[in-house]
Motif scaffolding. Structure first.
Motif, short mmCIF file in Angstrom:
data_model
loop_
_atom_site.label_atom_id
_atom_site.label_comp_id
_atom_site.label_asym_id
_atom_site.label_seq_id
_atom_site.Cartn_x
_atom_site.Cartn_y
_atom_site.Cartn_z
N VAL A 175 0.84 -1.20 0.00
CA VAL A 175 0.00 0.00 0.00
C VAL A 175 0.87 1.25 0.00
O VAL A 175 0.60 2.22 -0.72
N ALA A 176 1.93 1.23 0.81
CA ALA A 176 2.85 2.37 0.86
C ALA A 176 3.52 2.57 -0.50
O ALA A 176 3.71 3.71 -0.94
N VAL A 177 3.85 1.48 -1.16
CA VAL A 177 4.49 1.56 -2.48
C VAL A 177 3.54 2.21 -3.49
O VAL A 177 3.96 3.02 -4.32
N PHE A 178 2.26 1.88 -3.43
CA PHE A 178 1.30 2.51 -4.33
C PHE A 178 1.17 4.00 -4.04
O PHE A 178 0.93 4.80 -4.96
N ASN A 179 1.35 4.38 -2.77
CA ASN A 179 1.37 5.81 -2.44
C ASN A 179 2.56 6.51 -3.08
O ASN A 179 2.44 7.64 -3.57
N ILE A 180 3.71 5.84 -3.05
CA ILE A 180 4.90 6.39 -3.72
C ILE A 180 4.63 6.53 -5.21
O ILE A 180 4.97 7.56 -5.83
N LEU A 181 4.02 5.51 -5.79
CA LEU A 181 3.71 5.54 -7.22
C LEU A 181 2.79 6.71 -7.55
O LEU A 181 3.05 7.48 -8.49
N SER A 182 1.74 6.89 -6.76
CA SER A 182 0.78 7.97 -7.04
C SER A 182 1.42 9.34 -6.85
O SER A 182 1.17 10.27 -7.63
N SER A 183 2.25 9.50 -5.82
CA SER A 183 2.89 10.80 -5.57
C SER A 183 3.85 11.15 -6.69
O SER A 183 3.94 12.32 -7.11
N LEU A 184 4.57 10.17 -7.22
CA LEU A 184 5.50 10.44 -8.33
C LEU A 184 4.75 10.76 -9.62
O LEU A 184 5.18 11.61 -10.40
N ILE A 185 3.63 10.07 -9.84
CA ILE A 185 2.83 10.38 -11.03
C ILE A 185 2.32 11.81 -10.96
O ILE A 185 2.35 12.56 -11.95
N MET A 186 1.85 12.22 -9.78
CA MET A 186 1.38 13.59 -9.60
C MET A 186 2.53 14.58 -9.80
O MET A 186 2.35 15.65 -10.40
N LEU A 187 3.71 14.21 -9.29
CA LEU A 187 4.87 15.10 -9.45
C LEU A 187 5.25 15.24 -10.92
O LEU A 187 5.54 16.35 -11.40
N VAL A 188 5.25 14.15 -11.66
CA VAL A 188 5.59 14.20 -13.08
C VAL A 188 4.59 15.06 -13.85
O VAL A 188 4.97 15.87 -14.70
N ARG A 189 3.30 14.90 -13.54
CA ARG A 189 2.28 15.68 -14.23
C ARG A 189 2.42 17.17 -13.93
O ARG A 189 2.25 18.02 -14.83
N SER A 190 2.73 17.52 -12.68
CA SER A 190 2.86 18.93 -12.33
C SER A 190 4.15 19.54 -12.89
O SER A 190 4.24 20.76 -13.05
N LYS A 191 5.13 18.70 -13.17
CA LYS A 191 6.44 19.18 -13.66
C LYS A 191 6.63 18.92 -15.15
O LYS A 191 7.77 18.99 -15.63
N THR A 192 5.55 18.61 -15.84
CA THR A 192 5.68 18.27 -17.26
C THR A 192 6.36 19.40 -18.04
O THR A 192 7.25 19.17 -18.86
N ARG A 193 5.94 20.63 -17.80
CA ARG A 193 6.53 21.77 -18.52
C ARG A 193 8.00 21.93 -18.15
O ARG A 193 8.84 22.18 -19.03
N VAL A 242 13.25 -2.44 -2.41
CA VAL A 242 13.04 -2.97 -3.76
C VAL A 242 11.65 -2.63 -4.27
O VAL A 242 11.47 -2.20 -5.42
N PHE A 243 10.63 -2.79 -3.43
CA PHE A 243 9.27 -2.42 -3.84
C PHE A 243 9.18 -0.93 -4.17
O PHE A 243 8.50 -0.54 -5.13
N SER A 244 9.86 -0.12 -3.36
CA SER A 244 9.86 1.32 -3.62
C SER A 244 10.54 1.63 -4.96
O SER A 244 10.06 2.48 -5.73
N PHE A 245 11.62 0.94 -5.23
CA PHE A 245 12.33 1.13 -6.50
C PHE A 245 11.44 0.74 -7.69
O PHE A 245 11.36 1.47 -8.69
N LEU A 246 10.74 -0.39 -7.56
CA LEU A 246 9.88 -0.84 -8.66
C LEU A 246 8.73 0.15 -8.90
O LEU A 246 8.30 0.34 -10.04
#
Length: 412
Positions: free
Chosen positions: A280-298, A387-391
């Motif tokens: 569950v924590a790993v999915f939180n990392i995944l979602s936070s990074l996706i949000m970061l990528v979207r906000s930093k697209t420009r 490892v889960f965090s890395f994946l």
């Protein structure tokens, strides 16, 4: 390793601006989730390892690693068999033993007891488990016994009192069988730490037990201790043909099979269930990074036009997610060890606040919450979290690296 440019970008994204506080909050929640998952796994696995180790140590401390049990409660030619057991390679000690369920009485109170007749060496081994008295006077003919602390509490008996042991299989008379009753002085009170033992065991010299049970020179079993509890089957294999049809060899795993198998199954089940917290924590990392990528697209598109390579962006976002996982794992490691160090105080505090008995010895077998940390297991848990965090970073990192600056900046 990150270059200076990559490190600068990663540090900027790890500590976002005020306008991106929500992304930082999600990343912080991810870190806390990883911390709690790692801590929970370390605590539970250490407690279960400690429970198994303590239980084995205390059960084996009183029963040995194996027993040669005679059929019908009688072991024929036991002196010869005892000598052969002591000569077996890998056997540390072997001693005769009598064990019989009887009744114990004190001032009108009656409790079921388990009378054990031990030799002098085994009785001397109770010294480190005594809570009152001394085993010095527990000798053949002295009519002195040692009893468990819970049994003494249930009977209301104290050190120096006389307790009556009742053997229903007494002597036959014209009026029927008269139970055999012998009064013994309580010379010592011990505490093994296993509730079932402490509430029932009465220990006396083997000669006194033979007199009480009217068995003559017979014994019921031979108690054996080996060099390695986990290899007891292999060590005693050469002894099995010598026992023949006189009895059977039962080791600690056979005698307590249901208990230790249940512990093993529960241990695996708890590991799998608690690993879900890390997922569950790993999915939180995944979602936070996706949000970061979207906000930093420009910003990513501008960096690409300035010469930043796809590899550099990939490394930056993998680094960010992995750092969250590493920090969470380290924090969880510390939290887990702190909890384990104060585990009994935590249990006592929760019991005090809730008014509930969370650690009833009659249910838990042991009187205190045990713990035994396995460095290999701890390493596996920490590595698994990292490892889960890395994946979890791979998808958003590849998404960032594949950003097309032409498409993003077309209308700017």
């Amino acid at each position: 390793m990150l270059s200076t440019f990559e490190w600068t970008i990663a540090k900027r994204y790890l500590l976002p601006a005020r306008s991106e506080a929500f992304i930082f909050l999600v990343a912080g929640i991810s870190l806390v989730a990883v911390m709690l998952g790692v801590a929970a796994l370390i605590i539970v696995m250490s407690v279960m390892n400690g429970f198994r180790a303590e239980l084995l140590d205390r059960i084996v401390g009183l029963n040995g690693h194996a027993l040669i049990q005679g059929y019908g409660g009688r072991l024929d030619n036991w002196e010869d068999l005892l000598k052969q057991a002591r000569e077996t390679e890998g056997v540390v000690s072997a001693s005769p033993l009598i064990e019989q369920p009887l009744l114990g009485s004190y001032e009108g109170r009656v409790e079921a007891v388990l009378v054990r007749g031990n030799d002098a060496d085994d009785i001397a081994g109770l010294n480190d488990k005594l809570v009152a008295g001394s085993v010095a006077n527990i000798k053949p003919g002295n009519e002195t016994i040692a009893i468990g602390s819970r049994l003494a509490q249930n009977l209301g008996a104290r050190l120096g009192d006389r307790m009556t042991i009742i053997n229903p299989q007494g002597r036959s008379t014209p009026f029927g069988t008269v139970p055999r009753e012998i009064s013994y002085q309580i010379g010592a009170i011990f505490e093994i730490g296993v509730y079932d033992f402490d509430k029932a065991f009465v220990i006396m010299p083997i000669k006194d037990a033979q007199t009480l049970l009217l068995t003559g020179d017979q014994i019921g079993m031979i108690e054996i201790t080996t060099e390695d509890a986990d290899s007891v089957g292999e060590i005693l294999a050469p002894l099995a043909p010598k026992v023949g049809n006189r009895g059977i060899i039962a080791d600690w795993r056979t005698i307590n099979a249901n208990l230790f198998e249940a512990l093993a199954v529960e241990r695996v089940a708890m590991f799998v269930v608690l690993s879900i917290i890390i997922l569950v924590a790993v999915f939180n990392i995944l979602s936070s990074l996706i949000m970061l990528v979207r906000s930093k697209t420009r910003d990513i598109a501008i960096l690409r036009t300035m010469g930043a390579s796809r590899r550099s962006l990939l490394k930056v976002f993998i680094f960010i997610g992995t750092v969250i996982g590493i920090l969470g794992a380290i924090a969880g490691l510390g939290l887990g060890f702190i909890f384990l160090f104060f585990r009994q105080s935590v249990v006592n505090f929760v019991q005090f606040v809730t008014g509930q008995n969370l650690w009833d010895p009659s249910v838990r077998f042991l009187t205190e919450l045990p713990s035994k940390t396995d460095p290999v297991e701890v390493t596996v848990i920490v590595v698994m979290a990292i490892v889960f965090s890395f994946l979890a970073t791979l998808y958003p990192a590849m998404k960032a690296a594949s950003t097309d600056p032409v498409q993003v900046l077309r209308y700017d």
